[in-house]
Design a protein around this motif. Sequence first.
Motif, PDB file in Angstrom:
ATOM      1  N   ILE A  76       0.685  -1.348   0.033  1.00 59.65           N
ATOM      2  CA  ILE A  76      -0.253   0.174  -0.326  1.00 59.65           C
ATOM      3  C   ILE A  76       1.716   1.072  -0.263  1.00 59.65           C
ATOM      4  CG2 ILE A  76      -1.884   1.326   0.913  1.00 59.65           C
ATOM      5  CD1 ILE A  76      -2.700  -1.824   0.641  1.00 59.65           C
ATOM      6  N   ASP A  77       1.224   1.944  -1.295  1.00 57.03           N
ATOM      7  CA  ASP A  77       2.402   2.980  -0.885  1.00 57.03           C
ATOM      8  C   ASP A  77       1.502   4.203  -0.579  1.00 57.03           C
ATOM      9  OD1 ASP A  77       3.437   4.737  -1.628  1.00 57.03           O
ATOM     10  OD2 ASP A  77       4.286   4.306  -3.824  1.00 57.03           O
ATOM     11  N   PRO A  78       2.039   5.440  -0.155  1.00 55.22           N
ATOM     12  CA  PRO A  78       0.973   6.084   0.591  1.00 55.22           C
ATOM     13  C   PRO A  78       1.258   7.071  -0.926  1.00 55.22           C
ATOM     14  CG  PRO A  78       3.144   5.817   2.036  1.00 55.22           C
ATOM     15  CD  PRO A  78       2.425   4.886   1.030  1.00 55.22           C
ATOM     16  N   GLU A  79       1.956   7.674  -2.040  1.00 54.69           N
ATOM     17  CA  GLU A  79       1.578   7.900  -2.559  1.00 54.69           C
ATOM     18  C   GLU A  79       0.052   8.021  -3.625  1.00 54.69           C
ATOM     19  OE1 GLU A  79       4.751   8.085  -5.829  1.00 54.69           O
ATOM     20  OE2 GLU A  79       6.324   8.948  -4.163  1.00 54.69           O
ATOM     21  N   GLN A  80      -0.041   6.179  -3.684  1.00 50.75           N
ATOM     22  CA  GLN A  80      -1.278   5.697  -4.857  1.00 50.75           C
ATOM     23  C   GLN A  80      -2.515   5.843  -3.530  1.00 50.75           C
ATOM     24  OE1 GLN A  80       0.490   1.740  -5.511  1.00 50.75           O
ATOM     25  NE2 GLN A  80       0.174   2.473  -7.304  1.00 50.75           N
ATOM     26  N   VAL A  81      -2.726   5.583  -2.047  1.00 54.93           N
ATOM     27  CA  VAL A  81      -3.261   5.597  -1.086  1.00 54.93           C
ATOM     28  C   VAL A  81      -3.339   7.299  -0.336  1.00 54.93           C
ATOM     29  CG1 VAL A  81      -5.060   4.460   0.574  1.00 54.93           C
ATOM     30  CG2 VAL A  81      -4.338   3.442  -1.467  1.00 54.93           C
ATOM     31  N   PRO A  82      -4.084   7.787  -0.121  1.00 54.72           N
ATOM     32  CA  PRO A  82      -3.866   9.366   0.308  1.00 54.72           C
ATOM     33  C   PRO A  82      -4.217   8.691   2.237  1.00 54.72           C
ATOM     34  CG  PRO A  82      -5.756   9.608  -0.650  1.00 54.72           C
ATOM     35  CD  PRO A  82      -5.087   8.882  -1.289  1.00 54.72           C
ATOM     36  N   VAL A  83      -3.023   8.864   3.009  1.00 55.05           N
ATOM     37  CA  VAL A  83      -3.368   9.099   4.605  1.00 55.05           C
ATOM     38  C   VAL A  83      -4.867   9.107   5.222  1.00 55.05           C
ATOM     39  CG1 VAL A  83      -3.042   9.126   6.865  1.00 55.05           C
ATOM     40  CG2 VAL A  83      -0.673   8.388   4.487  1.00 55.05           C
ATOM     41  N   ASP A  84      -5.655  10.470   4.688  1.00 53.02           N
ATOM     42  CA  ASP A  84      -6.303  11.551   4.484  1.00 53.02           C
ATOM     43  C   ASP A  84      -7.535  11.330   4.410  1.00 53.02           C
ATOM     44  OD1 ASP A  84      -5.782  12.162   2.736  1.00 53.02           O
ATOM     45  OD2 ASP A  84      -6.073  14.680   3.370  1.00 53.02           O
ATOM     46  N   ASN A  85      -7.758  10.029   3.843  1.00 51.11           N
ATOM     47  CA  ASN A  85      -8.725   9.918   2.199  1.00 51.11           C
ATOM     48  C   ASN A  85      -8.444   8.155   2.245  1.00 51.11           C
ATOM     49  OD1 ASN A  85     -11.582   9.258   1.599  1.00 51.11           O
ATOM     50  ND2 ASN A  85     -11.345  11.029   0.381  1.00 51.11           N
ATOM     51  N   PRO A  86      -7.934   7.293   2.498  1.00 48.77           N
ATOM     52  CA  PRO A  86      -8.423   6.134   1.696  1.00 48.77           C
ATOM     53  C   PRO A  86      -9.234   5.439   0.518  1.00 48.77           C
ATOM     54  CG  PRO A  86      -7.351   6.009   4.251  1.00 48.77           C
ATOM     55  CD  PRO A  86      -8.803   6.895   4.215  1.00 48.77           C
ATOM     56  N   ALA A  87     -10.225   5.940   1.255  1.00 50.90           N
ATOM     57  CA  ALA A  87     -11.335   5.421   0.042  1.00 50.90           C
ATOM     58  C   ALA A  87     -10.542   5.902  -1.537  1.00 50.90           C
ATOM     59  CB  ALA A  87     -12.276   6.015   0.677  1.00 50.90           C
ATOM     60  N   GLU A  88     -10.604   6.866  -1.212  1.00 49.56           N
ATOM     61  CA  GLU A  88      -9.748   7.333  -3.399  1.00 49.56           C
ATOM     62  C   GLU A  88      -8.579   6.722  -4.165  1.00 49.56           C
ATOM     63  OE1 GLU A  88     -11.851   8.924  -4.157  1.00 49.56           O
ATOM     64  OE2 GLU A  88     -12.939   9.326  -2.664  1.00 49.56           O
ATOM     65  N   GLY A  89      -8.029   5.660  -2.661  1.00 54.68           N
ATOM     66  CA  GLY A  89      -7.168   5.009  -3.310  1.00 54.68           C
ATOM     67  C   GLY A  89      -7.393   4.297  -4.655  1.00 54.68           C
ATOM     68  N   ASN A  90      -6.015   4.260  -5.245  1.00 55.14           N
ATOM     69  CA  ASN A  90      -6.031   3.806  -6.539  1.00 55.14           C
ATOM     70  C   ASN A  90      -5.725   1.949  -6.671  1.00 55.14           C
ATOM     71  OD1 ASN A  90      -6.276   2.878  -9.197  1.00 55.14           O
ATOM     72  ND2 ASN A  90      -3.931   4.097  -9.786  1.00 55.14           N
ATOM     73  N   TYR A  91      -6.668   1.448  -6.424  1.00 54.55           N
ATOM     74  CA  TYR A  91      -6.939   0.202  -5.889  1.00 54.55           C
ATOM     75  C   TYR A  91      -6.786  -0.783  -6.810  1.00 54.55           C
ATOM     76  CZ  TYR A  91      -7.895   1.623  -0.930  1.00 54.55           C
ATOM     77  OH  TYR A  91      -7.725   1.891   0.288  1.00 54.55           O
ATOM     78  N   ARG A  92      -6.743  -0.327  -7.959  1.00 54.55           N
ATOM     79  CA  ARG A  92      -6.634  -1.374  -9.351  1.00 54.55           C
ATOM     80  C   ARG A  92      -5.874  -1.461  -9.227  1.00 54.55           C
ATOM     81  NH1 ARG A  92     -10.394  -2.490 -13.662  1.00 54.55           N
ATOM     82  NH2 ARG A  92     -11.909  -1.263 -12.382  1.00 54.55           N
ATOM     83  N   ALA A  93      -4.837  -0.022  -9.494  1.00 52.70           N
ATOM     84  CA  ALA A  93      -3.535  -0.425 -10.156  1.00 52.70           C
ATOM     85  C   ALA A  93      -2.338  -1.249  -8.302  1.00 52.70           C
ATOM     86  CB  ALA A  93      -2.129   0.731  -9.884  1.00 52.70           C
ATOM     87  N   ILE A  94      -2.712  -0.979  -7.845  1.00 52.80           N
ATOM     88  CA  ILE A  94      -1.653  -1.714  -6.718  1.00 52.80           C
ATOM     89  C   ILE A  94      -2.650  -2.975  -6.474  1.00 52.80           C
ATOM     90  CG2 ILE A  94      -1.913  -2.137  -3.914  1.00 52.80           C
ATOM     91  CD1 ILE A  94      -3.132   0.404  -3.172  1.00 52.80           C
ATOM     92  N   VAL A  95      -3.766  -3.998  -6.802  1.00 44.33           N
ATOM     93  CA  VAL A  95      -3.776  -5.168  -7.557  1.00 44.33           C
ATOM     94  C   VAL A  95      -2.686  -5.754  -8.601  1.00 44.33           C
ATOM     95  CG1 VAL A  95      -5.598  -6.547  -7.653  1.00 44.33           C
ATOM     96  CG2 VAL A  95      -6.094  -5.687  -5.799  1.00 44.33           C
ATOM     97  N   ALA A  96      -3.024  -5.395  -9.864  1.00 47.04           N
ATOM     98  CA  ALA A  96      -1.850  -5.033 -10.714  1.00 47.04           C
ATOM     99  C   ALA A  96      -0.581  -5.183 -10.562  1.00 47.04           C
ATOM    100  CB  ALA A  96      -2.534  -4.096 -11.728  1.00 47.04           C
ATOM    101  N   ASP A  97      -0.187  -4.097  -9.504  1.00 42.30           N
ATOM    102  CA  ASP A  97       1.596  -4.813  -9.197  1.00 42.30           C
ATOM    103  C   ASP A  97       1.666  -5.598  -8.105  1.00 42.30           C
ATOM    104  OD1 ASP A  97       1.575  -2.459 -10.238  1.00 42.30           O
ATOM    105  OD2 ASP A  97       1.124  -0.594  -8.427  1.00 42.30           O
ATOM    106  N   ALA A  98       0.844  -6.275  -7.528  1.00 39.08           N
ATOM    107  CA  ALA A  98       0.517  -6.931  -6.744  1.00 39.08           C
ATOM    108  C   ALA A  98       0.764  -9.101  -7.823  1.00 39.08           C
ATOM    109  CB  ALA A  98      -0.519  -7.520  -5.383  1.00 39.08           C
ATOM    110  N   VAL A  99      -0.001  -8.588  -8.758  1.00 39.18           N
ATOM    111  CA  VAL A  99      -0.385  -9.509  -9.771  1.00 39.18           C
ATOM    112  C   VAL A  99       0.991  -9.608 -10.288  1.00 39.18           C
ATOM    113  CG1 VAL A  99      -0.821 -11.024 -11.644  1.00 39.18           C
ATOM    114  CG2 VAL A  99      -3.167 -10.024  -9.310  1.00 39.18           C
ATOM    115  N   GLN A 100       1.343  -8.975 -11.239  1.00 35.30           N
ATOM    116  CA  GLN A 100       2.871  -8.543 -11.359  1.00 35.30           C
ATOM    117  C   GLN A 100       3.911  -8.771 -10.851  1.00 35.30           C
ATOM    118  OE1 GLN A 100       3.781  -5.217 -13.318  1.00 35.30           O
ATOM    119  NE2 GLN A 100       4.987  -5.665 -14.945  1.00 35.30           N
ATOM    120  N   ARG A 101       3.798  -8.861  -9.066  1.00 31.61           N
ATOM    121  CA  ARG A 101       5.103  -9.481  -8.651  1.00 31.61           C
ATOM    122  C   ARG A 101       4.772 -10.685  -8.160  1.00 31.61           C
ATOM    123  NH1 ARG A 101       4.155  -4.761  -5.787  1.00 31.61           N
ATOM    124  NH2 ARG A 101       2.553  -5.693  -4.647  1.00 31.61           N
TER     125      ARG A 101
END
Length: 432
Positions: A76-101
């Motif tokens: 969970i990169d803070p640049e992709q998920v803002p600490v003050d508003n976690p609901a607005e994070g780019n979770y699609r990209a996070i999942v794609a990065d996890a699959v690529q790993r």
Amino acid sequence: MIEPTTTTRAAARIDWNSGTARSLRKKRYAADRRLRFYGIAAISIAVLLLGILLTSLVSTGYLAFVQTHVTMDVAIDPEQVPVDNPAEGNYRAIVADAVQRLFPDIDGRSELRNAVGIVTNGAQVMLRNQVISDPSLIGKTFSIQVPVSDPYDQLYKDVIDRDLPENRRRLNDEQIALFETLEDRGLIEAKANWALLFNADSRFPELAGLAGAIVGSFYALLLCFVISFPVGIAAAIYLEEFAPKNRWTDLIEVNINNLAAVPSIIFGLLGLAVFIQVFGLPRSAPLVGGLVLALMTLPTIIIVTRNSLKAVPPSIREAALGIGASRHEVILHHLLPLAIPGILTGTIIGMAQALGETAPLLLIGMNAFLTSPPGGIMEPATSLPTQIFIWADSPERGFVSRTSAAILVLLGFLILMNAIAIYLRSKLERKW
């Protein structure tokens, strides 16, 4: 001395060892054996058909009680998920990065798309909910288990034959090779699918559950019981104990008996015309469903209650009146306590029948697609039978097993309700 009658004298003259008598006895015994055979054959056929039904449901539905999961590390990169508003994070990209790993050797976009397709489309929503519930996960890397998408779930359960030619299966050789890589690394695991009971409906079979249907059925049955039980008992007591016996009460009795045999879809049309179009009640709401089911159950409760009151020995009523009890005291203190086992048994069986009704609920709209359980009797909802109807009409392969599993859950509730009826009857029953 008693003179023998003509019949006695005739019987005395019969030779029971004659050929005619033996032939008659042989025919009677043969008729008895045929009757027993017919009875055993009928029971055997019924048991066989029931066994075929249950075997078909279990052999298809057990797959839905198990769900295939994949384990992957999520950062969970803070640049992709803002600490003050976690609901607005780019979770699609996070999942794609996890699959690529999981597949560090993947370079092409098409190959990456195939790899991401292994994970359910709801993975980003599951990850977002987890981060929202625990914001301390932002900036950390942790492992999660998420369901695989339906084609790979079918592949792991051997519903999709890997040996078939590539043009005859949903997954091509490259997709199967990627999935087998995860299997070899021990990242694929089949677990009990509790989501089937605790998730609401979903477009994706691997995430679809019965929670919304169970809650909707509960609200509808609760309202049905609250209305039909007291009204049905009160109507039965009046007709049995107070109403004069004339042609008007005879007409009412005939109509009650006829209503018990009216097709359920007629009650659905009544609910649509009266409750929704005339009174303006919300469509798809458990309130309307409960009212329709109450109208269906009322005749059954009235008939059962009247029969239970008739089954109480007249001597109890006469004895209570003889010691000075009033009519309502006789009914409340003597007749109802003795009739309550039969009343409860009939009521629970009527409620079980209402639980399995589909046609009237379809007509009033209790078949909406809802991703969350209803919060009350005025909110849109669905029910177990209508949920089964929706899933049976879905083209996705994963809903085939879930349809059978939902039927098994419905049968489980029906068996439970009938078991409660049998227990109450044996527990409260009194013999004279």
